[in-house]
Motif scaffolding. Sequence first.
Motif, PDB file in Angstrom:
ATOM      1  N   MET A 406      -9.543   3.788   1.795  1.00  0.00           N
ATOM      2  CA  MET A 406      -8.802   2.526   1.934  1.00  0.00           C
ATOM      3  C   MET A 406      -8.579   1.847   0.569  1.00  0.00           C
ATOM      4  SD  MET A 406      -9.895  -0.888   4.027  1.00  0.00           S
ATOM      5  CE  MET A 406     -10.995  -1.521   2.776  1.00  0.00           C
ATOM      6  N   ILE A 409      -5.959   3.790  -1.387  1.00  0.00           N
ATOM      7  CA  ILE A 409      -4.595   3.627  -0.851  1.00  0.00           C
ATOM      8  C   ILE A 409      -4.052   2.228  -1.195  1.00  0.00           C
ATOM      9  CG2 ILE A 409      -3.237   3.509   1.309  1.00  0.00           C
ATOM     10  CD1 ILE A 409      -3.921   6.364   0.788  1.00  0.00           C
ATOM     11  N   ILE A 410      -4.925   1.234  -1.135  1.00  0.00           N
ATOM     12  CA  ILE A 410      -4.467  -0.121  -1.512  1.00  0.00           C
ATOM     13  C   ILE A 410      -4.066  -0.138  -2.996  1.00  0.00           C
ATOM     14  CG2 ILE A 410      -5.209  -2.537  -1.821  1.00  0.00           C
ATOM     15  CD1 ILE A 410      -6.889  -2.248   0.711  1.00  0.00           C
ATOM     16  N   LEU A 413      -0.674   1.288  -3.301  1.00  0.00           N
ATOM     17  CA  LEU A 413       0.312   0.279  -2.873  1.00  0.00           C
ATOM     18  C   LEU A 413       0.564  -0.715  -4.007  1.00  0.00           C
ATOM     19  CD1 LEU A 413       1.957  -1.412  -0.759  1.00  0.00           C
ATOM     20  CD2 LEU A 413      -0.175  -2.566  -0.222  1.00  0.00           C
ATOM     21  N   TRP A 414      -0.511  -1.131  -4.637  1.00  0.00           N
ATOM     22  CA  TRP A 414      -0.388  -2.124  -5.701  1.00  0.00           C
ATOM     23  C   TRP A 414       0.366  -1.561  -6.897  1.00  0.00           C
ATOM     24  CZ3 TRP A 414      -0.030  -6.323  -3.798  1.00  0.00           C
ATOM     25  CH2 TRP A 414      -0.224  -7.507  -4.481  1.00  0.00           C
ATOM     26  N   CYS A 432      -1.082   9.887  -2.194  1.00  0.00           N
ATOM     27  CA  CYS A 432      -1.786   9.429  -0.988  1.00  0.00           C
ATOM     28  C   CYS A 432      -2.609  10.573  -0.397  1.00  0.00           C
ATOM     29  CB  CYS A 432      -0.799   8.904   0.043  1.00  0.00           C
ATOM     30  SG  CYS A 432       0.035   7.427  -0.501  1.00  0.00           S
TER      31      CYS A 432
ATOM     32  N   VAL B  40      -6.349  -0.348   8.232  1.00  0.00           N
ATOM     33  CA  VAL B  40      -5.760  -0.800   6.959  1.00  0.00           C
ATOM     34  C   VAL B  40      -5.045   0.367   6.275  1.00  0.00           C
ATOM     35  CG1 VAL B  40      -6.288  -1.717   4.656  1.00  0.00           C
ATOM     36  CG2 VAL B  40      -7.437  -2.658   6.648  1.00  0.00           C
ATOM     37  N   ILE B  41      -5.687   1.559   6.299  1.00  0.00           N
ATOM     38  CA  ILE B  41      -5.061   2.736   5.662  1.00  0.00           C
ATOM     39  C   ILE B  41      -3.706   3.004   6.312  1.00  0.00           C
ATOM     40  CG2 ILE B  41      -5.240   5.251   5.369  1.00  0.00           C
ATOM     41  CD1 ILE B  41      -8.317   4.833   5.180  1.00  0.00           C
ATOM     42  N   THR B  44      -1.260   0.275   5.368  1.00  0.00           N
ATOM     43  CA  THR B  44      -0.870   0.330   3.945  1.00  0.00           C
ATOM     44  C   THR B  44       0.077   1.494   3.692  1.00  0.00           C
ATOM     45  OG1 THR B  44      -3.068  -0.510   3.459  1.00  0.00           O
ATOM     46  CG2 THR B  44      -1.795   0.271   1.587  1.00  0.00           C
ATOM     47  N   PHE B  47       3.377   0.676   4.962  1.00  0.00           N
ATOM     48  CA  PHE B  47       4.018  -0.340   4.128  1.00  0.00           C
ATOM     49  C   PHE B  47       4.541   0.263   2.824  1.00  0.00           C
ATOM     50  CE2 PHE B  47       4.179  -3.825   1.075  1.00  0.00           C
ATOM     51  CZ  PHE B  47       4.995  -4.708   1.772  1.00  0.00           C
ATOM     52  N   ILE B  48       3.736   1.200   2.241  1.00  0.00           N
ATOM     53  CA  ILE B  48       4.169   1.837   0.984  1.00  0.00           C
ATOM     54  C   ILE B  48       5.546   2.461   1.185  1.00  0.00           C
ATOM     55  CG2 ILE B  48       3.752   3.829  -0.545  1.00  0.00           C
ATOM     56  CD1 ILE B  48       0.751   3.209  -0.346  1.00  0.00           C
ATOM     57  N   ASN B  51       8.286  -0.134   2.042  1.00  0.00           N
ATOM     58  CA  ASN B  51       8.631  -0.880   0.833  1.00  0.00           C
ATOM     59  C   ASN B  51       9.529  -0.054  -0.087  1.00  0.00           C
ATOM     60  OD1 ASN B  51       8.252  -3.060  -1.097  1.00  0.00           O
ATOM     61  ND2 ASN B  51       7.007  -1.601  -2.235  1.00  0.00           N
TER      62      ASN B  51
END
Lengths: 488, 389
Positions: A406, A409-410, A413-414, A432, B40-41, B44, B47-48, B51
């Motif tokens: 997690m 992956i965040i 995204l960032w 990923c 969340v994974i 996310t 969303f990736i 986006n």
Amino acid sequence: MEYVKVKEVIRFTFEHGIFYYGISIMGTYLMLIIFSIIEIIKYQRKNSFISYESLLTSQHTPGISVIAPAYNEGEIIRNGVHTLLSLNYPKFEVIIVNDGSTDDSLQQLIDEYELVEVNFAYHEEIVTQPVKKIYKSTNPVYAKLMVIDKENGKSKADASNAGINAASYPLFLCTDVDCILHKDTLLKMVKPFVEEKTKVIATGAVIRISNSCEVENGFLKKVRAPKQFLPLFQELEYIRAFLMGRMAWSRINGLMLVSGGLGLFDKDIVLKAGGYSHESFGEDLELVTRMRIYMEDNKQKYKVKYIPESMCWTEVPSTLSVYSRQRTRWAKGLAQTLWFHKKVFLNPKYKVFGLVSFPYWVFFEWLAPILEFGGIIYYIYIIITGQITWSYAIALLIFIYSFSVMITIISVLWDEITGMKYQKKSEVLKLCAAAVIEPLVYHPLVLFFSIRGNWFFLTGQKLHWGIMTRSGFKKKNNKLSDYEQRKL
Amino acid sequence: MQNYCDLSGKLCLIFSKVSYRDYPLLIQIAILVSILALCVITFTLSFIFYNRTKKQRYKRKADEAESLILDELNEHLLVYDSITDMPQDELNSTVRKLNELKNKNAIFKEVLVKLLIYYKHNLTGNISRLITSAYFSLRLNEITLSKLKSSFWFIKAQGLKELQAIHDYDSTESIQLLLKNKNIDVRVEAYATLLKLQTHLSLNFLKNEKEDLSNWHQILLFDAITKSEYTEIPDFSYFLASQNKTIVILSIKLLLHYKQFKAIPELIKLLAHRDEKIRNETIYTLGALNAEDAEQKLISIYPTERNLNKSQILLALGAIASGNALNFLRDKFLQADHYTILKSATAAIMSHPVALKEKILESLNDIDEEQRAIIKHFEDPLIKLHGIR
């Protein structure tokens, strides 16, 4: 009976201790994510209307000395210097420190840049190996270039210190000739120095991996995700560390590490702190730690800042042998630095640095692999002795695994939100996918070499460097120098 | 294989037999966090890619908008040297077409503003005026002015930057409202915008600003003031008495830029200021203004200053280079206890006219190797010593 009781108590303490330790690491990571998000949003808002033109044309922009040590960089030195000379900044000089190369690096520089020896009064404010000659170009086009030829000091620290001694400007950027810098690196990295009202002593920026990137004459043409497994996992590690970790620490002014590959420093403070340590295996971490100690001891307000922009591309180890040496050194360097500056640990005199950053490095950077290793041994022991409760064990493994995926992956995204460096979706997908298998495939390597580095530190074993080859955008059989590997 | 099947069979049995509530609290927490992490994974990852798709679609539309607008601008507007050369019908039809494009969607509007500001920034003369005219005819200034009313400070700052670029002289009233904004970045952008749009230079804000300006703010304001074409430049020495140290420093920099020699007496008074940075800036400026009158005062404060300012005094005396301070410089060269002082004293001596310099160098007989080396350093034409300051 007593023995069984004691055993039970130890087991209970260990299992609960590890669990709560794990929870506190995870909690800390979540906090770092939140801080990082706040800091990045703040940065993006501040930069949404900024034009660097004023900085570029102003006579009040601080001068910067770009220092790049080089050892046997004959294959890339000419292109590397061209890249540095073409940086977009109004007032800078480039200092190449030829650290006793045994190849023709120096001769290539002399020929390419029309260099001649000058009567430069080299003042050894930080002690280094002797400087043999200093060269400047007779061609006004290369007036910004200075080349220092010195005896080999067996460390990047020694060469960098020679560059600092000769630097003319109040700020210096420490980098390497094989690093590909974005043309606006100096403009963007100097901004915290001019923008903050509190004195900024160092800034860093995001370093990315150039292993599979398209490079032409020292300039980056196309950014690509690494093709090989080892660099790909390191890319994930870098994204996580730079975008999540360092931005968060920057937010609370607790940053302890500005990478050796790309860091802009206040020369005066570096000199007062004594420059890079020749003896440290993690000289970049050690320098910032020492600078912070100097500032706190002298009761001066200061900041160490980070910017969430990819400014530097560098090649990372793609073979296990180079990687193992690098990581062992990093781990040894970390243990060395923490031990050497142990007086900072939980010392209220050092405020955030002593009470938060330093303990974080001790508990979660240095101690985590050791505890993890202990946990694995314990797991093996309870499996062999049949004491394991499989359902609990699996639940805990899934817990740790899912959390680590997690976080990564965040971070991806960032990275997408801040820069979107990769053009193709397939490249992001690859990242990923790598994040999903990283804890199973790559993390054990990180753990092993970390334990190895600590073992080397405890037993005082020396690290030896052999000749290694690097692949990537350079020509084949390019040897990695001693300190180049440390930089990676 | 048999063992593996046995093991997985056992595991399935374990998990199926025990319900969540039967697990110890720690394991319950672990399971709960794992489920949350998996959610969340999934979110996310989705969303990736969402986006990415969204941004790519935006980029495609923005490229398309840019190409259409550029065609219109290049074919119908930028072919004329000035607005008077352009037939009224042609102007009306171009504005109408651009207006149609603008009203297509928000992306077109955004791209149009961006392109016109880009052209305005990079072109001068009649074409620049032509672009301004198109900007106002398309009422794009309303979009920019609406940004000033945003509740987000950075949107306000973006609006101000656009006003600076497009030279919207009618917007000064809206800008005035932002001069007292609580955000320093907005205030400084508002000052800079007003400075660029005003026909006569009014620096009242310098008197009223209480908060310290960062070096960045000073650079922005310096840039705005010095790049404007004013007929009358105020006497910046008036602001040297400000209580805000950063305003004093900015004024000293401006004073030097406009070579306001009559401010030298005021600057000499500033050498007694209690702030070290102000004294440093003053010493440098006196040197750069060749203030011969300040030499004695500089020499007199030398012993009480720290090395940074001592070095600056030596360099200032070198910049003035009247020859009156040569003996002082010679003494400092010979008695230097710090390398920076030695370097600055040498630089100062070497910046004197050849005859004066030679005289001093000849008198330096008994000097050590370091002193000899630093003299050679400054004699070398390839070494330009920058960065002492």
